[in-house]
Design a protein around this motif. Structure first.
Motif, PDB file in Angstrom:
ATOM      1  N   VAL A 184       0.841  -1.203   0.000  1.00  0.00           N
ATOM      2  CA  VAL A 184       0.000   0.000   0.000  1.00  0.00           C
ATOM      3  C   VAL A 184       0.869   1.243   0.000  1.00  0.00           C
ATOM      4  CG1 VAL A 184      -1.595   1.353   1.416  1.00  0.00           C
ATOM      5  CG2 VAL A 184      -2.020  -1.069   1.061  1.00  0.00           C
ATOM      6  N   GLU A 185       1.875   1.274   0.865  1.00  0.00           N
ATOM      7  CA  GLU A 185       2.752   2.447   0.932  1.00  0.00           C
ATOM      8  C   GLU A 185       3.506   2.649  -0.381  1.00  0.00           C
ATOM      9  OE1 GLU A 185       3.066   4.792   3.315  1.00  0.00           O
ATOM     10  OE2 GLU A 185       1.291   3.812   4.113  1.00  0.00           O
ATOM     11  N   GLN A 186       3.963   1.572  -0.978  1.00  0.00           N
ATOM     12  CA  GLN A 186       4.715   1.691  -2.224  1.00  0.00           C
ATOM     13  C   GLN A 186       3.830   2.205  -3.363  1.00  0.00           C
ATOM     14  OE1 GLN A 186       6.709  -1.906  -3.329  1.00  0.00           O
ATOM     15  NE2 GLN A 186       7.852  -0.964  -5.010  1.00  0.00           N
ATOM     16  N   ILE A 187       2.603   1.687  -3.433  1.00  0.00           N
ATOM     17  CA  ILE A 187       1.699   2.145  -4.491  1.00  0.00           C
ATOM     18  C   ILE A 187       1.330   3.605  -4.292  1.00  0.00           C
ATOM     19  CG2 ILE A 187      -0.604   1.838  -5.489  1.00  0.00           C
ATOM     20  CD1 ILE A 187      -0.372  -1.134  -4.844  1.00  0.00           C
ATOM     21  N   ARG A 188       1.057   4.001  -3.058  1.00  0.00           N
ATOM     22  CA  ARG A 188       0.637   5.375  -2.795  1.00  0.00           C
ATOM     23  C   ARG A 188       1.775   6.370  -2.990  1.00  0.00           C
ATOM     24  NH1 ARG A 188      -3.035   5.551   2.625  1.00  0.00           N
ATOM     25  NH2 ARG A 188      -3.591   7.568   1.733  1.00  0.00           N
ATOM     26  N   VAL A 189       2.990   5.990  -2.609  1.00  0.00           N
ATOM     27  CA  VAL A 189       4.114   6.935  -2.635  1.00  0.00           C
ATOM     28  C   VAL A 189       4.819   6.940  -3.989  1.00  0.00           C
ATOM     29  CG1 VAL A 189       6.357   7.469  -1.592  1.00  0.00           C
ATOM     30  CG2 VAL A 189       4.443   6.774  -0.148  1.00  0.00           C
ATOM     31  N   GLU A 190       4.944   5.783  -4.626  1.00  0.00           N
ATOM     32  CA  GLU A 190       5.757   5.697  -5.835  1.00  0.00           C
ATOM     33  C   GLU A 190       4.931   5.513  -7.104  1.00  0.00           C
ATOM     34  OE1 GLU A 190       8.700   2.689  -5.346  1.00  0.00           O
ATOM     35  OE2 GLU A 190       9.359   3.398  -3.383  1.00  0.00           O
ATOM     36  N   VAL A 191       3.995   4.570  -7.081  1.00  0.00           N
ATOM     37  CA  VAL A 191       3.328   4.188  -8.323  1.00  0.00           C
ATOM     38  C   VAL A 191       2.299   5.223  -8.766  1.00  0.00           C
ATOM     39  CG1 VAL A 191       1.911   2.416  -9.429  1.00  0.00           C
ATOM     40  CG2 VAL A 191       3.726   1.748  -7.831  1.00  0.00           C
ATOM     41  N   LEU A 192       1.375   5.578  -7.889  1.00  0.00           N
ATOM     42  CA  LEU A 192       0.278   6.469  -8.281  1.00  0.00           C
ATOM     43  C   LEU A 192       0.753   7.857  -8.713  1.00  0.00           C
ATOM     44  CD1 LEU A 192      -2.607   5.588  -5.798  1.00  0.00           C
ATOM     45  CD2 LEU A 192      -2.427   5.064  -8.225  1.00  0.00           C
ATOM     46  N   PRO A 193       1.673   8.516  -7.980  1.00  0.00           N
ATOM     47  CA  PRO A 193       2.139   9.830  -8.462  1.00  0.00           C
ATOM     48  C   PRO A 193       2.762   9.772  -9.854  1.00  0.00           C
ATOM     49  CG  PRO A 193       2.737   9.517  -6.155  1.00  0.00           C
ATOM     50  CD  PRO A 193       2.225   8.206  -6.644  1.00  0.00           C
ATOM     51  N   ALA A 194       3.537   8.696 -10.107  1.00  0.00           N
ATOM     52  CA  ALA A 194       4.172   8.580 -11.424  1.00  0.00           C
ATOM     53  C   ALA A 194       3.129   8.372 -12.515  1.00  0.00           C
ATOM     54  CB  ALA A 194       5.172   7.424 -11.412  1.00  0.00           C
ATOM     55  N   LEU A 195       2.118   7.536 -12.258  1.00  0.00           N
ATOM     56  CA  LEU A 195       1.097   7.284 -13.275  1.00  0.00           C
ATOM     57  C   LEU A 195       0.181   8.492 -13.461  1.00  0.00           C
ATOM     58  CD1 LEU A 195       0.138   3.575 -12.465  1.00  0.00           C
ATOM     59  CD2 LEU A 195       1.550   4.440 -14.332  1.00  0.00           C
ATOM     60  N   ASP A 196      -0.096   9.241 -12.409  1.00  0.00           N
ATOM     61  CA  ASP A 196      -0.878  10.481 -12.552  1.00  0.00           C
ATOM     62  C   ASP A 196      -0.155  11.461 -13.470  1.00  0.00           C
ATOM     63  OD1 ASP A 196      -3.227  10.055 -11.092  1.00  0.00           O
ATOM     64  OD2 ASP A 196      -2.221  10.433  -9.194  1.00  0.00           O
ATOM     65  N   LYS A 197       1.117  11.625 -13.235  1.00  0.00           N
ATOM     66  CA  LYS A 197       1.907  12.541 -14.065  1.00  0.00           C
ATOM     67  C   LYS A 197       1.994  12.038 -15.505  1.00  0.00           C
ATOM     68  CE  LYS A 197       6.374  14.921 -14.092  1.00  0.00           C
ATOM     69  NZ  LYS A 197       7.688  15.056 -13.391  1.00  0.00           N
ATOM     70  N   LEU A 257      -3.275   3.591 -14.756  1.00  0.00           N
ATOM     71  CA  LEU A 257      -3.616   4.349 -13.562  1.00  0.00           C
ATOM     72  C   LEU A 257      -4.802   3.720 -12.825  1.00  0.00           C
ATOM     73  CD1 LEU A 257      -3.295   6.756 -11.694  1.00  0.00           C
ATOM     74  CD2 LEU A 257      -4.712   8.098 -13.272  1.00  0.00           C
ATOM     75  N   LEU A 258      -5.845   3.355 -13.570  1.00  0.00           N
ATOM     76  CA  LEU A 258      -7.009   2.739 -12.937  1.00  0.00           C
ATOM     77  C   LEU A 258      -6.650   1.389 -12.315  1.00  0.00           C
ATOM     78  CD1 LEU A 258      -9.757   3.552 -15.608  1.00  0.00           C
ATOM     79  CD2 LEU A 258      -9.454   4.631 -13.375  1.00  0.00           C
ATOM     80  N   ASP A 259      -5.839   0.609 -13.011  1.00  0.00           N
ATOM     81  CA  ASP A 259      -5.420  -0.681 -12.459  1.00  0.00           C
ATOM     82  C   ASP A 259      -4.614  -0.495 -11.176  1.00  0.00           C
ATOM     83  OD1 ASP A 259      -6.663  -1.991 -14.506  1.00  0.00           O
ATOM     84  OD2 ASP A 259      -4.834  -2.366 -15.671  1.00  0.00           O
ATOM     85  N   ALA A 260      -3.773   0.541 -11.150  1.00  0.00           N
ATOM     86  CA  ALA A 260      -2.986   0.806  -9.943  1.00  0.00           C
ATOM     87  C   ALA A 260      -3.894   1.206  -8.780  1.00  0.00           C
ATOM     88  CB  ALA A 260      -1.966   1.899 -10.221  1.00  0.00           C
ATOM     89  N   ARG A 261      -4.950   1.963  -9.064  1.00  0.00           N
ATOM     90  CA  ARG A 261      -5.876   2.335  -7.995  1.00  0.00           C
ATOM     91  C   ARG A 261      -6.634   1.115  -7.474  1.00  0.00           C
ATOM     92  NH1 ARG A 261      -8.501   8.024 -10.305  1.00  0.00           N
ATOM     93  NH2 ARG A 261      -6.591   9.284 -10.120  1.00  0.00           N
ATOM     94  N   PHE A 262      -7.043   0.245  -8.391  1.00  0.00           N
ATOM     95  CA  PHE A 262      -7.678  -0.997  -7.947  1.00  0.00           C
ATOM     96  C   PHE A 262      -6.697  -1.859  -7.154  1.00  0.00           C
ATOM     97  CE2 PHE A 262     -10.871  -0.417 -11.472  1.00  0.00           C
ATOM     98  CZ  PHE A 262     -11.993  -0.428 -10.646  1.00  0.00           C
ATOM     99  N   ALA A 263      -5.434  -1.916  -7.598  1.00  0.00           N
ATOM    100  CA  ALA A 263      -4.423  -2.690  -6.874  1.00  0.00           C
ATOM    101  C   ALA A 263      -4.199  -2.123  -5.481  1.00  0.00           C
ATOM    102  CB  ALA A 263      -3.114  -2.708  -7.659  1.00  0.00           C
ATOM    103  N   LEU A 264      -4.258  -0.800  -5.349  1.00  0.00           N
ATOM    104  CA  LEU A 264      -4.111  -0.167  -4.035  1.00  0.00           C
ATOM    105  C   LEU A 264      -5.238  -0.609  -3.098  1.00  0.00           C
ATOM    106  CD1 LEU A 264      -2.793   1.924  -2.141  1.00  0.00           C
ATOM    107  CD2 LEU A 264      -4.293   3.650  -3.179  1.00  0.00           C
TER     108      LEU A 264
END
Length: 431
Positions: free
Chosen positions: A354-367, A393-400
């Motif tokens: 959860v921390e990795q997706i929120r801190v690293e994955v989602l910001p990069a995919l949003d940008k 991005l949507l898949d990453a949010r579902f993964a979160l």
């Protein structure tokens, strides 16, 4: 009919309709009430209304009745015997009759009464332990159902966002098609993507409604009387080290049931052994001799023979039942240890994910999505590139959400195994 009369009739019909809707019973309303349900509310309702726990109230009453019976002393009997009556010759009438009025009972030896009470008390203690274990299992199921429903509620938000993105895609693609910057096929694909997004949203909505119904049945509800759930899917509690948790599991209600059963089997063994000591039957009475018009006292005792030998099988059976409990307890501890470790390990890894997706994955995919959208509008990226960025991005949010769900479900399992929620609802258990 004049216009004013028609207006009055129309107003009267609408007024009657409004009154009928206001007075309509809650069970027939199609609109869900605008209320939210917390996990604490669900727990409280379940403890107060769930039939699985209410049955213990009557079980305790039955055990109280059994203890009352076990506390009774041996019964007294009154007997009347007659001899030398209605025979032949001198015994044809009652002139030579003998009548005996007697009182008899049994003197219990070997502490049988005390052992019966010990068995009854052990049965009651075992029922209390089973009630706590049942309540803990029920709390675990309610918590898991609540988390599962909350997960669907969060996924519905993402599904709504996916529909919004698909509508925006279709609008931008149509604009480019009209400008001649994109082929007609892209417009058709955007239209199909919008339909798929709406279907996925509807499927999630149907599953969400079903899960709310399942949650409501935990407290005997005919349907959900809440519109949504109130909770934080990303709030994780600190978990102790594994060995500390296991020590709490070993002292929890699940193992306590085995301890209660062991005490019961030991009490049953003591009762079986007490049955090897023979009881003494006694009898006293008065005998009347009609032929001499005299009376005399009578007395007698009786002792069964070979009681210890005849009771040997019962003692052996009780000993086997007592010894069996210890091995079942050890097997249960091994299974609980493995289950606890699995939940403990899954919770740790899921929290990290959860921390990795929120801190690293989602910001990069949003940008990346913002840059891809701008590049697509300028014609530098294709439609496939833009849609792929959105899907990632949507898949990453579902993964979160899935990672958070795994963390919370395993956290709830750890709390269930260690009996943490039980202290807060102990006073709510039926007696």
């Amino acid at each position: 009919m004049s216009t004013q009369v028609a207006a009055r009739l129309h107003f009267a019909r609408r007024a009657r309709l409004l009154i009928a809707l206001v007075l309509l019973p809650a069970g027939f309303s199609h609109a869900a009430p605008e209320t939210s349900l917390t996990l604490g509310d669900a727990t409280l309702r379940t403890m107060q209304r769930n039939p699985e726990l209410q049955v213990f109230r009557w079980r305790f009453q039955a055990l109280d009745g059994q203890r009352y019976t076990a506390d009774q002393a041996p019964a007294w009997s009154v007997g009347l015997d007659s001899e030398n009556v209605l025979g032949s010759g001198d015994y044809s009438k009652f002139d030579s009759a003998e009548f005996t009025l007697s009182l008899s009972s049994v003197i219990e030896l070997g502490g049988k009464r005390g052992q019966r009470l010990a068995v009854a008390d052990s049965n009651y203690a075992l029922a209390e332990a089973e009630q706590r274990a049942q309540a803990l299992d029920l709390l675990g199921r309610v918590t898991q159902d609540f988390i599962t429903t909350l997960v669907l509620q969060e996924k519905l938000k993402i599904a709504s966002e996916a529909v919004r993105l698909a509508e925006e895609n279709q609008r931008l693609v149509l604009q480019r098609v009209r400008q001649g910057a994109a082929p007609e096929a892209e417009s058709l694909r955007a239209k199909a993507a919008l339909s798929n997004a709406k279907m996925e949203q509807e499927a999630l909505s149907a599953e969400y409604s079903s899960r709310k119904m399942v949650l409501a049945t935990a407290w005997g509800g005919q349907g959900p009387d809440f519109a949504k759930l109130s909770g934080d899917l990303f709030k994780f509690d600190a978990v102790s080290d594994f060995e500390s948790l296991y020590q709490r599991v070993a002292a929890g209600p699940t193992i306590e049931v085995y301890a209660g059963e062991a005490r019961l089997r030991e009490a049953e063994l003591q009762l079986a052994q007490s049955q090897s000591v023979a009881d003494v039957g006694w009898q006293v009475g008065v005998r009347r001799f009609e032929d001499v018009n005299e009376s005399a006292l009578t007395a007698g005792i009786s002792v069964p023979l070979f009681s210890g030998t005849r009771n040997r099988g019962e003692v052996q059976s009780a000993m086997a039942a007592r010894d069996e409990v210890q091995y079942r307890r050890e097997a249960s501890l091994l299974a609980l240890r493995a289950r606890l470790f699995e939940a403990w390990q899954a919770h740790r890894s899921s929290v990290k994910a959860v921390e990795q997706i929120r801190v690293e994955v989602l910001p990069a995919l949003d940008k990346a999505l913002v840059q891809t959208r701008d590049a697509y509008q300028r014609g530098r990226y294709s439609y496939i590139d833009w849609i792929a960025a959105q899907k990632e991005l949507l898949d990453a949010r579902f993964a979160l959400i899935d990672a958070a769900s795994t963390a919370l479900l395993n956290q709830a399992l750890i709390e269930q195994l260690t009996a943490e929620p039980l202290a807060e609802v102990q006073s709510l258990l039926p007696r």
